[in-house]
Design a protein around this motif. Structure first.
Motif, PDB file in Angstrom:
ATOM      1  N   VAL A   1       0.860  -1.165   0.125  1.00  0.00           N
ATOM      2  CA  VAL A   1       0.133   0.057  -0.049  1.00  0.00           C
ATOM      3  C   VAL A   1       0.833   1.361   0.162  1.00  0.00           C
ATOM      4  N   GLU A   2       1.950   1.193   1.070  1.00  0.00           N
ATOM      5  CA  GLU A   2       3.061   2.524   0.955  1.00  0.00           C
ATOM      6  C   GLU A   2       3.483   2.677  -0.437  1.00  0.00           C
ATOM      7  N   ARG A   3       4.106   1.499  -0.831  1.00  0.00           N
ATOM      8  CA  ARG A   3       4.703   1.682  -2.113  1.00  0.00           C
ATOM      9  C   ARG A   3       3.814   2.107  -3.294  1.00  0.00           C
ATOM     10  N   PHE A   4       2.820   1.500  -3.339  1.00  0.00           N
ATOM     11  CA  PHE A   4       1.918   2.050  -4.715  1.00  0.00           C
ATOM     12  C   PHE A   4       1.267   3.612  -4.428  1.00  0.00           C
ATOM     13  N   THR A   5       1.227   4.004  -3.197  1.00  0.00           N
ATOM     14  CA  THR A   5       0.671   5.295  -2.765  1.00  0.00           C
ATOM     15  C   THR A   5       1.804   6.152  -3.143  1.00  0.00           C
ATOM     16  N   HIS A   6       3.160   5.639  -2.927  1.00  0.00           N
ATOM     17  CA  HIS A   6       4.321   6.754  -3.004  1.00  0.00           C
ATOM     18  C   HIS A   6       4.407   6.809  -4.414  1.00  0.00           C
ATOM     19  N   LEU A   7       4.493   5.923  -5.263  1.00  0.00           N
ATOM     20  CA  LEU A   7       4.585   5.891  -6.681  1.00  0.00           C
ATOM     21  C   LEU A   7       3.417   6.680  -7.468  1.00  0.00           C
ATOM     22  N   LEU A   8       2.201   6.495  -6.914  1.00  0.00           N
ATOM     23  CA  LEU A   8       0.903   7.192  -7.618  1.00  0.00           C
ATOM     24  C   LEU A   8       1.345   8.797  -7.064  1.00  0.00           C
ATOM     25  N   ASN A   9       1.574   8.989  -5.825  1.00  0.00           N
ATOM     26  CA  ASN A   9       1.750  10.356  -5.551  1.00  0.00           C
ATOM     27  C   ASN A   9       2.859  11.013  -6.307  1.00  0.00           C
ATOM     28  N   ASN A  10       4.015  10.552  -6.595  1.00  0.00           N
ATOM     29  CA  ASN A  10       4.709  10.896  -7.368  1.00  0.00           C
ATOM     30  C   ASN A  10       4.687  11.178  -8.976  1.00  0.00           C
ATOM     31  N   LEU A  11       3.758  10.244  -9.447  1.00  0.00           N
ATOM     32  CA  LEU A  11       3.415  10.508 -10.604  1.00  0.00           C
ATOM     33  C   LEU A  11       2.388  11.724 -10.862  1.00  0.00           C
TER      34      LEU A  11
END
Length: 737
Positions: free
Chosen positions: A281-291
């Protein structure tokens, strides 16, 4: 309202007016069927219907009608697994009940003392409460329980499936039973759920020993259109150099690719994304926030899991409810239940879900608006085939499992509830709670209250109960005074007086992985561990040297050479029906229409590997140091087979669709002989079968169980010896012809 709706005209006139005002065109089928069953308050009822089909109204409209038509305003006790769901239901009920002049009382840890005091002075209306708060009430207000619940007309248990088969569910059974014992009568119980695999088992849970008297309402409402897309992603082959094992784990490449697809597909609408673990959850939230930052657009992606503060979770829930601002939650099963998060356009599942039932529950959040389809996007990640690829990689089991689960979902199958557990951990808690409630109780009275016929722990014999009481005495959890009354001991008193006592469940703990004094990280453990077992962690293979259960630590050394363990564990425990469907898929030529090009390639590669290894006709896969026994059974049966093989002198552990066995001095023929012997010999007692198995303490109070009862409790929850022995007999029959 349709004139054919006879149920509608049985409701209280004020409720009828409310329905007219709300503009309902008709009652749902579950509501039509449930109203006549509930309105007289003379039976237990289960209402099973899909999400957003009016289950709550099906229960409360007739329950409120019964209460309003009585001489004295009674009490409906609504029990929810989540505080957030209670808050949602309070908002939902408040408007209707204000017109009916029926008070609604939320009761959990975040509710003010003044509201609780007002409820205790009135003791009527609708009480919205969690099992933990109900437990606290019985412990701390034991002498007032009769007064508080004397006018109770119903117990309404929401999200029934979330309780069945769990320690929390056994606690809830016990709490309802104990209240009924105090008030001296049965209180009708209503169970609500969207996901019940076996209605008879659900009825047995709702009213132990009297399941045949439980009325069942199953909604036949047609579901919305379902659109499914499963995308495959291949993780590039990474060569890990041999050495001292201190090199860093390579960062996977596929999450960023999946995040890019999610970003393009989900922006502008409300969605839920389930990656299966808090870390992901943390990994994908971070990736999507960066996008969002890179594209210079407002952030639409929010995290939601149990380790976050309630304030952060509330922010995510609020974002989903805002109609003009699209939001997507990246979440664990915290958003799987019926919290009101508004309309969700689609659900994304990264990796196979914990169960088919879980997938159905998650998908039920999508497609609620009239005319809109429910949308499921599945993302399968497979390692590239090359080098010493594992068997799981060769067979593309991540993809095969997801396809199997989706196919079962489309057929309307999902896992039946597990109801065979002894739940001795929760028995200890309930013993201590009952002592607090009554201010002391004799052993005979305590056994009758909790373990007599039709009581929550009726599977516990008097002999085992006495053994447990004596052991708790040795641990100073209990003491017995000169008159024979059981009281809290020195240790027990501290435990009961701590705020954590009221929860029967324990938050999943993770074991530390330590090599040469250095901590590599932590992993959740959902299956048994043994010394000598190989595990896969941080992209490397390790041998277990020692297991410290008290410190939750696994000491390992690097295992160089040979293929890695094929199966490194997964979320949830897999049912035999899922594994059998996986095998059927590998033997079939059908290609599901919902697969993208890469997922179709994975399926083709899996079938090619299955055929090349002749797995349709053999169940042994010899990979040098280890042999895989492919049973295609569920986790409970595979764990039982692993225990039985270990009893024969092998080092064996459950591994995905089978069991991994370290050959050592043995040959494959020796292993086959051992399996044949299992089919004809009597099984050993649990004390012998589980003698060398570590990490049996899974539940909150397992530390307070004597070894013999701990093994009984573990076996009842995690082993299916019957299915294991049935499989062994089939193998023996084939190989002894």
């Amino acid at each position: 309202m349709s004139e054919s709706s006879t149920s509608f005209y049985r409701l209280d006139e004020r409720i009828q007016r409310f329905i007219w005002t709300e503009g309902w065109e008709s009652l749902r089928d579950a509501q039509e069927a449930a109203i006549p069953l509930i309105i007289n308050a003379d039976r237990d009822v289960i209402i099973a219907a899909a999400t957003a089909t009016g289950k709550t109204e099906a229960a409360f409209l007739p329950a409120l009608t019964h209460m309003l038509q009585s001489d004295e305003l009674g009490l409906i006790v609504y029990i929810s697994p989540l505080k957030a769901l209670i808050n949602d239901q309070f908002d939902r009920f408040d408007r209707l009940c204000e017109q009916l002049e029926v008070p609604v009382w939320p009761w959990h840890g975040d509710v003010s003392a003044s509201i609780k005091t007002r409820f205790l002075s009135k003791r009527n209306g609708i009480l919205l409460i969690t099992p933990e708060s109900l437990e606290a009430m019985l412990c701390n207000r034991g002498t007032s329980i009769s007064t508080i619940f004397d006018r109770s007309t119903f117990f309404v248990v929401d999200e029934l499936h979330a309780f069945i088969g769990s320690e929390r569910g056994k606690q809830l059974q016990s709490l309802m039973h104990r209240i009924e014992q105090v008030v001296g009568r049965k209180i009708p119980r209503i169970g609500l759920s969207a996901t019940l695999g076996d209605m008879n088992l659900a009825a047995e849970f709702l009213r132990s020993g009297e399941s045949t008297s439980v009325a069942i309402v199953e909604s036949r409402s047609s579901s919305s259109e379902l659109k499914i897309l499963v995308k495959g992603y291949e993780e590039p082959l990474v060569i890990i150099r041999s050495g001292n094992g201190d090199d860093e784990e390579p960062e996977p490449a596929t999450p960023s690719l999946i995040a890019t697809h999610l970003f393009k597909s989900l922006r502008g609408s409300n969605n839920l994304v389930f990656p299966n673990s808090r870390r992901e959850v943390e990994r994908f939230t971070h990736l999507l926030n960066n996008l969002c930052i890179q594209q210079q657009v407002p952030n639409e992606f929010w995290p939601h899991h149990g380790s976050l503060s309630k304030e952060i979770r509330a922010e995510t829930e609020a974002a989903l409810k805002q109609q003009n601002c699209p939001a997507t939650a990246i979440c664990t099963n915290t958003l799987e239940l019926g919290i009101d998060i508004g309309s969700v356009k689609s659900v994304a599942q990264i990796g196979s879900p914990p169960s088919v039932a879980s997938l159905r529950q998650r998908l039920g959040r999508s497609g609620r608006r009239k005319g809109e389809p429910a949308i499921l996007r599945g993302y399968c990640i497979e390692d590239a085939i090359g080098g010493e690829a594992s068997l799981a990689t060769e067979l593309r089991l991540n993809t095969i499992k997801m396809i199997a689960m989706i196919s079962l979902l489309l057929e309307g199958w999902f896992e039946p509830p597990a109801t065979n557990g002894f739940h001795l951990s929760t028995l200890i808690q309930q013993m201590l709670s009952a002592i607090a409630q009554y201010g002391g109780i004799t052993m005979s009275q305590l056994y009758t209250l909790l373990c007599a016929q039709n009581a929550p722990f009726s599977c516990v014999s008097k002999v085992n109960f006495i053994t447990l009481v004596r052991y708790l005495g040795q641990k100073e959890v209990l003491i017995q005074d000169s008159s024979g009354v059981l009281l809290h001991g020195r240790v027990g008193e501290k435990l009961v007086n701590h705020y954590t006592f009221y929860a029967a469940f324990v938050i999943d703990e993770e074991f530390r992985i330590v090599v040469n004094g250095k901590t590599l990280g932590t992993i959740p453990i959902s299956q048994m561990l043994t010394v000598g077992q190989r595990i896969l962690f941080a992209g490397k293979t390790w041998f277990i040297e020692e297991i410290d259960e008290v410190q939750k630590t696994i000491y390992v050394i690097r295992a160089f050479g040979g293929v890695p363990p094929s199966f490194s564990g997964s979320t949830g425990r897999t049912h035999t029906q899922v594994r059998q469907r996986m095998r059927n898929l590998l033997e079939s030529n059908d290609i599901p229409s919902f697969l993208d090009e890469v997922a179709r390639r994975f399926l083709a590669e899996a079938r090619k590997g299955y055929t090349a290894r002749n797995l349709g006709h053999t169940f042994f896969v010899d990979q040098g140091r280890v042999v895989y026994i492919l049973t295609w059974l569920g986790d409970a049966a595979n764990e039982a087979i692993a225990c039985l093989i270990s009893w024969r002198g092998f080092i064996a552990v459950p591994a995905g669709p089978g069991v991994e066995v370290l050959k050592g001095k043995y040959t494959t023929e020796d292993l086959l002989d051992a399996l044949i012997d299992l089919a004809v010999d009597d099984s050993p007692p649990l004390d012998i079968l589980l003698a060398d198995v570590k990490n049996l303490q899974r539940e909150k109070w397992d530390w307070a169980l004597p070894d013999g009862l701990l093994r009984i409790a573990y076996a009842s929850l995690y082993l299916d010896l019957e299915e294991a022995l049935k499989w062994a007999k089939q193998i023996a029959a084939i190989n002894t012809r």
